[in-house]
Design an enzyme around this catalytic site. Structure first.
Site, PDB file in Angstrom:
ATOM      1  N   GLU A 199       7.780   7.959  16.177  1.00 46.36           N
ATOM      2  CA  GLU A 199       8.309   7.559  14.868  1.00 46.36           C
ATOM      3  C   GLU A 199       9.332   8.571  14.350  1.00 46.36           C
ATOM      4  O   GLU A 199      10.351   8.178  13.764  1.00 46.36           O
ATOM      5  CB  GLU A 199       7.155   7.373  13.874  1.00 46.36           C
ATOM      6  CG  GLU A 199       6.316   6.146  14.231  1.00 46.36           C
ATOM      7  CD  GLU A 199       5.092   5.920  13.365  1.00 46.36           C
ATOM      8  OE1 GLU A 199       4.475   4.855  13.505  1.00 46.36           O
ATOM      9  OE2 GLU A 199       4.737   6.811  12.561  1.00 46.36           O
ATOM     10  N   ASN A 231       0.809  -1.227   0.000  1.00 46.52           N
ATOM     11  CA  ASN A 231       0.000   0.000   0.000  1.00 46.52           C
ATOM     12  C   ASN A 231       0.843   1.277   0.000  1.00 46.52           C
ATOM     13  O   ASN A 231       0.367   2.350   0.332  1.00 46.52           O
ATOM     14  CB  ASN A 231      -1.039  -0.031   1.131  1.00 46.52           C
ATOM     15  CG  ASN A 231      -0.404  -0.067   2.508  1.00 46.52           C
ATOM     16  OD1 ASN A 231       0.813   0.013   2.638  1.00 46.52           O
ATOM     17  ND2 ASN A 231      -1.219  -0.173   3.545  1.00 46.52           N
TER      18      ASN A 231
HETATM   19  P1  ADP Z   1      -1.754   1.834   8.448  1.00 45.29           P
HETATM   20  O1  ADP Z   1      -0.469   1.671   7.668  1.00 45.29           O
HETATM   21  O2  ADP Z   1      -2.883   2.308   7.556  1.00 45.29           O
HETATM   22  O3  ADP Z   1      -1.587   2.680   9.686  1.00 45.29           O
HETATM   23  P2  ADP Z   1      -1.786  -0.568  10.158  1.00 45.29           P
HETATM   24  O4  ADP Z   1      -0.987   0.162  11.172  1.00 45.29           O
HETATM   25  O5  ADP Z   1      -3.013  -1.309  10.591  1.00 45.29           O
HETATM   26  O6  ADP Z   1      -2.238   0.386   8.943  1.00 45.29           O
HETATM   27  O7  ADP Z   1      -0.862  -1.639   9.428  1.00 45.29           O
HETATM   28  C1  ADP Z   1       0.454  -1.308   9.088  1.00 45.29           C
HETATM   29  C2  ADP Z   1       0.784  -1.910   7.752  1.00 45.29           C
HETATM   30  O8  ADP Z   1       0.708  -3.318   7.838  1.00 45.29           O
HETATM   31  C3  ADP Z   1      -0.180  -1.539   6.624  1.00 45.29           C
HETATM   32  O9  ADP Z   1       0.083  -0.282   6.047  1.00 45.29           O
HETATM   33  C4  ADP Z   1       0.053  -2.672   5.650  1.00 45.29           C
HETATM   34  O10 ADP Z   1       1.262  -2.444   4.910  1.00 45.29           O
HETATM   35  C5  ADP Z   1       0.300  -3.847   6.584  1.00 45.29           C
HETATM   36  N1  ADP Z   1      -0.916  -4.626   6.778  1.00 45.29           N
HETATM   37  C6  ADP Z   1      -1.999  -4.277   7.502  1.00 45.29           C
HETATM   38  N2  ADP Z   1      -2.952  -5.234   7.457  1.00 45.29           N
HETATM   39  C7  ADP Z   1      -2.440  -6.209   6.662  1.00 45.29           C
HETATM   40  C8  ADP Z   1      -2.916  -7.465   6.207  1.00 45.29           C
HETATM   41  N3  ADP Z   1      -4.116  -7.906   6.563  1.00 45.29           N
HETATM   42  N4  ADP Z   1      -2.119  -8.205   5.414  1.00 45.29           N
HETATM   43  C9  ADP Z   1      -0.904  -7.757   5.049  1.00 45.29           C
HETATM   44  N5  ADP Z   1      -0.376  -6.578   5.448  1.00 45.29           N
HETATM   45  C10 ADP Z   1      -1.139  -5.819   6.232  1.00 45.29           C
END
Ligand code: ADP
Length: 169
Positions: free
Chosen positions: A146, A132
């Site tokens: 961070e 992403n």
């Molecule tokens: P964000 O980056 O939007 O703050 P999170 O902190 O929940 O989201 O998750 C950190 C990162 O972990 C996400 O940006 C994504 O790259 C990865 N991630 C989150 N959920 C999943 C998943 N179900 N499978 C694989 N990678 C994931």
């Protein structure tokens, strides 16, 4: 009454606006860097009116990635995520502006690109959650931690941009 020089009002405005300033940590992950999306992403933060105060390209070690994502260590994707973050260059940045922590997350879009709105970075430029392309701090405490993890204090550059008086009034 003696006229107050315009410069004094400007100084007061700038002080008031300095008090509202916050900083957030934003990183373009290895997929975003490899896909040539640096300028596209930086452009969106810049055009909005946020100010870049730190930037560097680094390949984080796996241990470093584990520190960055320590909150997620119980999640099944944690190991793959840390392998991925340490698999290539990451563009680490600090952006400054009023409300930049929360609004920066809006510019980024939902974690899963399939749920991100069109017009957001992930909505426009990514397809799956594991790729992403961008990270953004999710709150003031995380932002502070961070920034401290990725940057030394001397790497943060405080300066006034000439545009500020047009962005903040
Ligand atoms: P964000 O980056 O939007 O703050 P999170 O902190 O929940 O989201 O998750 C950190 C990162 O972990 C996400 O940006 C994504 O790259 C990865 N991630 C989150 N959920 C999943 C998943 N179900 N499978 C694989 N990678 C994931």
């Amino acid at each position: 009454a003696a006229a107050v020089p315009a410069a004094v009002y400007m100084l007061q405005d700038q002080e008031a606006h300095a008090a509202e300033m916050e900083r957030t940590f934003i990183a373009i992950k290895p997929d975003g860097v490899q896909r040539g999306l640096i300028s596209e992403i930086v452009n969106r933060f810049e055009r909005k009116g946020y100010k870049l105060v730190a930037i560097k390209l680094i390949v984080p070690s796996k241990e470093f990635a584990q520190k960055h994502y320590h909150d997620l260590k119980e999640r099944p994707f944690f190991n793959g995520l840390c392998d991925f973050l340490s698999s290539g260059p990451v563009l680490a940045m600090v952006w400054e502006g009023e409300g930049v922590i929360k609004y920066g997350r809006k510019l980024i879009g939902a974690t899963d690109p399939q749920k991100s709105e069109p017009g957001t970075i992930r909505g426009d430029l990514a397809v799956v959650v594991g790729r992403n392309i961008i990270h953004g701090s999710d709150g003031p405490e995380t932002a502070k931690d961070e920034i401290a993890l990725w940057f030394e204090p001397k790497e943060l550059v405080s300066y006034t941009s000439n545009e500020e008086k047009w962005i903040y009034g």
